[in-house]
Write a protein that holds these residues in place. Structure first.
Motif, PDB file in Angstrom:
ATOM      1  N   GLU A   1       0.804  -1.214   0.000  1.00 31.35           N
ATOM      2  CA  GLU A   1       0.000   0.000   0.000  1.00 31.35           C
ATOM      3  C   GLU A   1       0.842   1.272   0.000  1.00 31.35           C
ATOM      4  O   GLU A   1       0.354   2.340  -0.393  1.00 31.35           O
ATOM      5  CB  GLU A   1      -0.981   0.005   1.173  1.00 31.35           C
ATOM      6  CG  GLU A   1      -0.336   0.167   2.530  1.00 31.35           C
ATOM      7  CD  GLU A   1      -1.326   0.047   3.684  1.00 31.35           C
ATOM      8  OE1 GLU A   1      -1.031   0.575   4.776  1.00 31.35           O
ATOM      9  OE2 GLU A   1      -2.391  -0.582   3.508  1.00 31.35           O
ATOM     10  N   THR A   2       2.113   1.162   0.420  1.00 29.29           N
ATOM     11  CA  THR A   2       3.001   2.331   0.411  1.00 29.29           C
ATOM     12  C   THR A   2       3.975   2.307  -0.766  1.00 29.29           C
ATOM     13  O   THR A   2       4.908   3.105  -0.815  1.00 29.29           O
ATOM     14  CB  THR A   2       3.804   2.406   1.727  1.00 29.29           C
ATOM     15  OG1 THR A   2       4.582   1.204   1.885  1.00 29.29           O
ATOM     16  CG2 THR A   2       2.874   2.582   2.917  1.00 29.29           C
ATOM     17  N   ASP A   3       3.743   1.389  -1.709  1.00 23.02           N
ATOM     18  CA  ASP A   3       4.566   1.266  -2.911  1.00 23.02           C
ATOM     19  C   ASP A   3       6.036   0.973  -2.570  1.00 23.02           C
ATOM     20  O   ASP A   3       6.945   1.407  -3.264  1.00 23.02           O
ATOM     21  CB  ASP A   3       4.473   2.534  -3.766  1.00 23.02           C
ATOM     22  CG  ASP A   3       4.996   2.317  -5.190  1.00 23.02           C
ATOM     23  OD1 ASP A   3       4.869   1.177  -5.691  1.00 23.02           O
ATOM     24  OD2 ASP A   3       5.540   3.272  -5.790  1.00 23.02           O
ATOM     25  N   ARG A   4       6.238   0.204  -1.500  1.00 19.67           N
ATOM     26  CA  ARG A   4       7.602  -0.190  -1.123  1.00 19.67           C
ATOM     27  C   ARG A   4       7.889  -1.663  -1.443  1.00 19.67           C
ATOM     28  O   ARG A   4       9.030  -2.100  -1.340  1.00 19.67           O
ATOM     29  CB  ARG A   4       7.830   0.054   0.363  1.00 19.67           C
ATOM     30  CG  ARG A   4       7.909   1.523   0.771  1.00 19.67           C
ATOM     31  CD  ARG A   4       8.158   1.646   2.268  1.00 19.67           C
ATOM     32  NE  ARG A   4       8.517   2.979   2.686  1.00 19.67           N
ATOM     33  CZ  ARG A   4       7.663   3.860   3.208  1.00 19.67           C
ATOM     34  NH1 ARG A   4       6.380   3.520   3.353  1.00 19.67           N
ATOM     35  NH2 ARG A   4       8.079   5.052   3.582  1.00 19.67           N
ATOM     36  N   ALA A   5       6.855  -2.433  -1.789  1.00 17.26           N
ATOM     37  CA  ALA A   5       7.040  -3.865  -2.060  1.00 17.26           C
ATOM     38  C   ALA A   5       7.962  -4.054  -3.261  1.00 17.26           C
ATOM     39  O   ALA A   5       7.750  -3.458  -4.318  1.00 17.26           O
ATOM     40  CB  ALA A   5       5.699  -4.527  -2.326  1.00 17.26           C
ATOM     41  N   GLY A   6       8.982  -4.876  -3.077  1.00 20.19           N
ATOM     42  CA  GLY A   6       9.967  -5.111  -4.120  1.00 20.19           C
ATOM     43  C   GLY A   6      11.104  -4.116  -4.123  1.00 20.19           C
ATOM     44  O   GLY A   6      12.131  -4.347  -4.769  1.00 20.19           O
TER      45      GLY A   6
END
Length: 370
Positions: A125-130
């Motif tokens: 949801e915070t665009d930090r995945a990966g």
């Protein structure tokens, strides 16, 4: 009040000692230092599960000591942050961690599936995945998909089916008068995007689940109770699949699979154990929610001729029972090694990730005695 301010090489040992004080029974609150200024150095987060859960405490210890011994250049921004026992608490507290540490977070280790699941949601949801290397333990469908898509660096896996099967088999051997080993290790394995479809790892990512068919022999010789910490996590359904298989293979065993209504309900698990003693089942297999508070009941069961096999998470019973163990055997993963594997995988992923700044580890914690 004890306070550790930007401790350098000995920082992890200090934190470990303070946590050991808590585990020994003193009443303390372990709090993060209020962040009045942003962290000056990037680093990794260790996200803990719940106090007095021996299995996850050992994973945490393995992670911290491996980081200290093998990767002292990697900062540990926070090492006493508890995400709690559910996905919901994990989501809420993971959001708080990012409010505190923000872009200083360069890597994350969560010690169990509900914590990893909650953290994954926040990373997405915070665009930090990966973008931030992330390692967790045990898996569900969302985490497997994230591993495949490169949003997780690794998942350290147990073998819950084997654990359930060998727990019941160990109890059966004891009930039949056979000698059993006091420690049965069920293995730990690292899944990555490169090996997740291999013959060894795929069955651990997609283990058998209990299908609803309980073993009910007409005239069972033994009735064995299997008591878990809860029923909500997929891990326990796989443990049950293994336990039921062992009973089916034996042919003369009835399985009573029991758990508190709510995950991690210690009072509920204690009441279950008391009832099983009163009903005089043949044997009790338990994954204790608390490594200390279940000990008196295991001792009581032994005195009444009801043996206990502990599985998944350990029991600190030796010191309270004349230097001997009140349990028959302990069947579990090597949880210290789980944490060590996670530390090595996270360090490897950090070397492949942009923005890693090697520096001496530090953490700011506050311990307030009550």
């Amino acid at each position: 009040m004890l306070r550790s301010q930007r401790a350098r090489p000995g920082r992890i040992a200090v934190v470990a000692s303070l946590v050991a004080i808590v585990a020994a029974g003193a009443t303390y609150a372990i709090l993060s230092r209020p962040e009045t200024e942003p962290p000056t150095e990037p680093g990794v987060l260790l996200c803990r599960y719940n106090q007095f859960s021996q299995s996850t405490e050992q994973r945490e210890q393995g992670f911290l000591q491996t980081m200290q011994n093998e990767f002292p250049h990697i900062n540990v921004l926070a090492s006493v942050q508890y995400l709690g026992t559910t996905r919901e608490t994990s989501v809420r507290r993971a959001r708080q961690l990012f409010e505190t540490f923000g872009d200083s977070v360069r890597g994350i280790f969560c010690v169990c599936e509900p914590n990893g699941d909650g953290m994954l949601q926040v990373l997405v949801e915070t665009d930090r995945a990966g973008k931030i290397p992330f390692v967790s333990c045990d898996a569900n469908a969302a985490m497997i998909a994230a591993l495949k898509d490169g949003k997780m660096a690794g998942i350290v896996l147990q073998d819950p089916v084997k654990m359930g099967r060998e727990t019941v088999e160990t109890m059966l051997a004891h009930l039949r008068g056979e000698e059993v080993t006091p420690r049965v290790q069920t293995g730990q394995h690292l899944a990555t995007s490169d090996n997740m479809e291999s013959d060894r790892i795929r069955p651990l990512l997609y283990p058998d689940r209990f299908g609803g068919e309980t073993v009910e022999p007409t005239d069972p010789k033994f009735t064995i109770a299997v008591v878990t910490k809860g029923l909500t996590h997929e891990f326990w359904q796989s443990v049950r699949a293994g336990a039921e298989k062992a009973a089916r293979d034996a042919g003369d065993v009835a399985i009573r699979f029991e758990a508190p209504t709510l995950e991690q309900d210690l009072a509920g698990q204690i009441e279950l154990f008391r009832r099983l003693i009163a009903e005089r089942v043949s044997g009790i297999c338990i994954s204790p929610i608390d490594s200390e508070k279940l000990v008196p009941l295991v001792i009581k069961a032994k005195a009444k001729g009801i043996p206990t096999v502990v599985f998944d998470s350990g029991l600190n019973d030796e010191a309270l029972y004349d230097g001997e163990s009140a349990k028959v055997s302990y069947v579990a993963t090597n949880n210290y090694e789980v944490g060590a594997i996670a530390a090595r995988r996270l360090a490897e992923a950090l070397d492949q990730s942009p923005g890693r700044d090697p520096a001496t580890s530090h953490s700011d914690t506050e311990v307030v005695g009550k």
